[in-house]
Design a protein around this motif. Structure first.
Motif, mmCIF file in Angstrom:
data_model
loop_
_atom_site.group_PDB
_atom_site.id
_atom_site.type_symbol
_atom_site.label_atom_id
_atom_site.label_comp_id
_atom_site.label_asym_id
_atom_site.label_seq_id
_atom_site.Cartn_x
_atom_site.Cartn_y
_atom_site.Cartn_z
ATOM 1 N N GLU A 1 0.863 -1.320 0.042
ATOM 2 C CA GLU A 1 0.100 -0.070 -0.031
ATOM 3 C C GLU A 1 0.975 1.317 0.059
ATOM 4 N N GLY A 2 1.931 1.249 0.833
ATOM 5 C CA GLY A 2 2.910 2.399 0.594
ATOM 6 C C GLY A 2 3.640 2.637 -0.600
ATOM 7 N N LEU A 3 3.813 1.602 -1.207
ATOM 8 C CA LEU A 3 4.431 1.356 -2.527
ATOM 9 C C LEU A 3 3.446 1.833 -3.556
ATOM 10 N N LYS A 4 2.278 1.668 -3.443
ATOM 11 C CA LYS A 4 1.138 2.262 -4.421
ATOM 12 C C LYS A 4 1.016 3.629 -4.389
ATOM 13 N N THR A 5 1.350 4.282 -3.294
ATOM 14 C CA THR A 5 1.063 5.622 -3.122
ATOM 15 C C THR A 5 2.356 6.409 -3.849
ATOM 16 N N LEU A 6 3.589 5.684 -3.423
ATOM 17 C CA LEU A 6 4.750 6.179 -4.102
ATOM 18 C C LEU A 6 4.523 6.075 -5.691
ATOM 19 N N LEU A 7 3.985 4.720 -6.094
ATOM 20 C CA LEU A 7 3.934 4.653 -7.570
ATOM 21 C C LEU A 7 3.236 5.747 -8.216
ATOM 22 N N LYS A 8 1.947 5.956 -7.614
ATOM 23 C CA LYS A 8 1.089 7.003 -7.948
ATOM 24 C C LYS A 8 1.671 8.323 -8.413
ATOM 25 N N LYS A 9 2.619 8.678 -7.340
ATOM 26 C CA LYS A 9 3.361 9.922 -7.407
ATOM 27 C C LYS A 9 4.285 10.101 -8.405
ATOM 28 N N ALA A 10 5.058 9.121 -8.381
ATOM 29 C CA ALA A 10 6.183 9.109 -9.677
ATOM 30 C C ALA A 10 5.499 8.943 -10.847
ATOM 31 N N PHE A 11 4.475 8.271 -11.106
ATOM 32 C CA PHE A 11 3.687 8.131 -12.141
ATOM 33 C C PHE A 11 3.013 9.598 -12.791
ATOM 34 N N GLU A 12 2.388 10.176 -11.858
ATOM 35 C CA GLU A 12 1.863 11.675 -12.089
ATOM 36 C C GLU A 12 2.892 12.564 -12.166
ATOM 37 N N ASP A 13 3.978 12.512 -11.603
ATOM 38 C CA ASP A 13 5.030 13.278 -11.691
ATOM 39 C C ASP A 13 5.651 13.293 -13.201
ATOM 40 N N SER A 14 5.472 12.409 -13.844
ATOM 41 C CA SER A 14 6.077 12.249 -15.362
ATOM 42 C C SER A 14 4.986 12.297 -16.300
ATOM 43 N N ASP A 15 3.975 12.923 -15.796
ATOM 44 C CA ASP A 15 2.789 13.222 -16.842
ATOM 45 C C ASP A 15 2.288 12.117 -17.392
ATOM 46 N N SER A 16 2.153 10.850 -16.690
ATOM 47 C CA SER A 16 1.605 9.701 -17.084
ATOM 48 C C SER A 16 2.419 8.989 -18.313
ATOM 49 N N THR A 17 3.748 9.299 -18.516
ATOM 50 C CA THR A 17 4.462 8.929 -19.297
ATOM 51 C C THR A 17 5.395 7.651 -18.993
ATOM 52 N N TYR A 18 5.734 7.711 -17.746
ATOM 53 C CA TYR A 18 6.706 6.495 -17.351
ATOM 54 C C TYR A 18 6.118 5.252 -17.312
ATOM 55 N N GLY A 19 6.826 4.372 -17.679
ATOM 56 C CA GLY A 19 6.537 2.703 -17.719
ATOM 57 C C GLY A 19 7.037 2.150 -16.358
ATOM 58 N N TYR A 20 7.012 0.960 -16.138
ATOM 59 C CA TYR A 20 7.295 0.219 -14.948
ATOM 60 C C TYR A 20 8.946 0.552 -14.771
ATOM 61 N N ARG A 21 9.684 0.441 -15.720
ATOM 62 C CA ARG A 21 11.166 0.595 -15.794
ATOM 63 C C ARG A 21 11.509 1.944 -15.238
ATOM 64 N N ARG A 22 10.938 2.774 -15.620
ATOM 65 C CA ARG A 22 11.385 4.390 -15.349
ATOM 66 C C ARG A 22 10.774 4.557 -14.038
ATOM 67 N N VAL A 23 9.569 4.244 -13.873
ATOM 68 C CA VAL A 23 9.045 4.199 -12.448
ATOM 69 C C VAL A 23 10.055 3.671 -11.287
ATOM 70 N N HIS A 24 10.530 2.280 -11.731
ATOM 71 C CA HIS A 24 11.282 1.668 -10.836
ATOM 72 C C HIS A 24 12.708 2.450 -10.568
ATOM 73 N N THR A 25 13.227 3.167 -11.514
ATOM 74 C CA THR A 25 14.398 3.898 -11.370
ATOM 75 C C THR A 25 14.044 5.099 -10.620
ATOM 76 N N GLN A 26 12.792 5.629 -10.721
ATOM 77 C CA GLN A 26 12.605 6.976 -9.922
ATOM 78 C C GLN A 26 12.473 6.533 -8.346
ATOM 79 N N LEU A 27 12.058 5.502 -8.106
ATOM 80 C CA LEU A 27 11.914 4.882 -6.950
ATOM 81 C C LEU A 27 13.254 4.677 -6.149
ATOM 82 N N HIS A 28 13.977 4.066 -7.090
ATOM 83 C CA HIS A 28 15.519 3.651 -6.673
ATOM 84 C C HIS A 28 16.156 4.883 -6.276
ATOM 85 N N ARG A 29 15.951 6.231 -6.981
ATOM 86 C CA ARG A 29 16.451 7.626 -6.730
ATOM 87 C C ARG A 29 16.103 7.924 -5.263
ATOM 88 N N TRP A 30 14.779 7.523 -5.259
ATOM 89 C CA TRP A 30 14.126 8.113 -3.791
ATOM 90 C C TRP A 30 14.450 7.415 -2.640
#
Length: 88
Positions: free
Chosen positions: A22-51
């Protein structure tokens, strides 16, 4: 008498795995919305790694599917040799 296992299971608190997802879902939504809904799972994974969030690539993909997050990729441009080939 003993309760049935099903009834016992329903009354238990959420597991650590469910809370983490549930915590990851919240972060996924934030990363996805920050990218204007263009990031796929690989880029979202990279963004979470940066965080500083550790999560597997497959888990990120599953959670994004569960949430219905589909990246919107721009269509490729088609180039023509003549002006008429580009359309009206």
């Amino acid at each position: 008498m003993f309760k049935s296992g099903c009834y016992d299971w329903r009354g238990r608190p959420e597991s650590a795995t469910v809370k983490r997802r549930e915590g990851l879902k919240t972060l996924l939504k934030k990363a996805f919305e920050d990218s204007d809904s263009t990031y796929g799972y690989r880029r979202v994974h990279t963004q979470l790694h940066r965080w500083g969030v550790a999560a597997g690539l497959v888990l990120i993909r599953w959670l994004m599917r569960e949430l219905g997050l589909e990246p919107c990729q721009p269509k490729p441009r088609r180039f023509g040799l003549t002006q008429g080939a580009l359309g009206p």
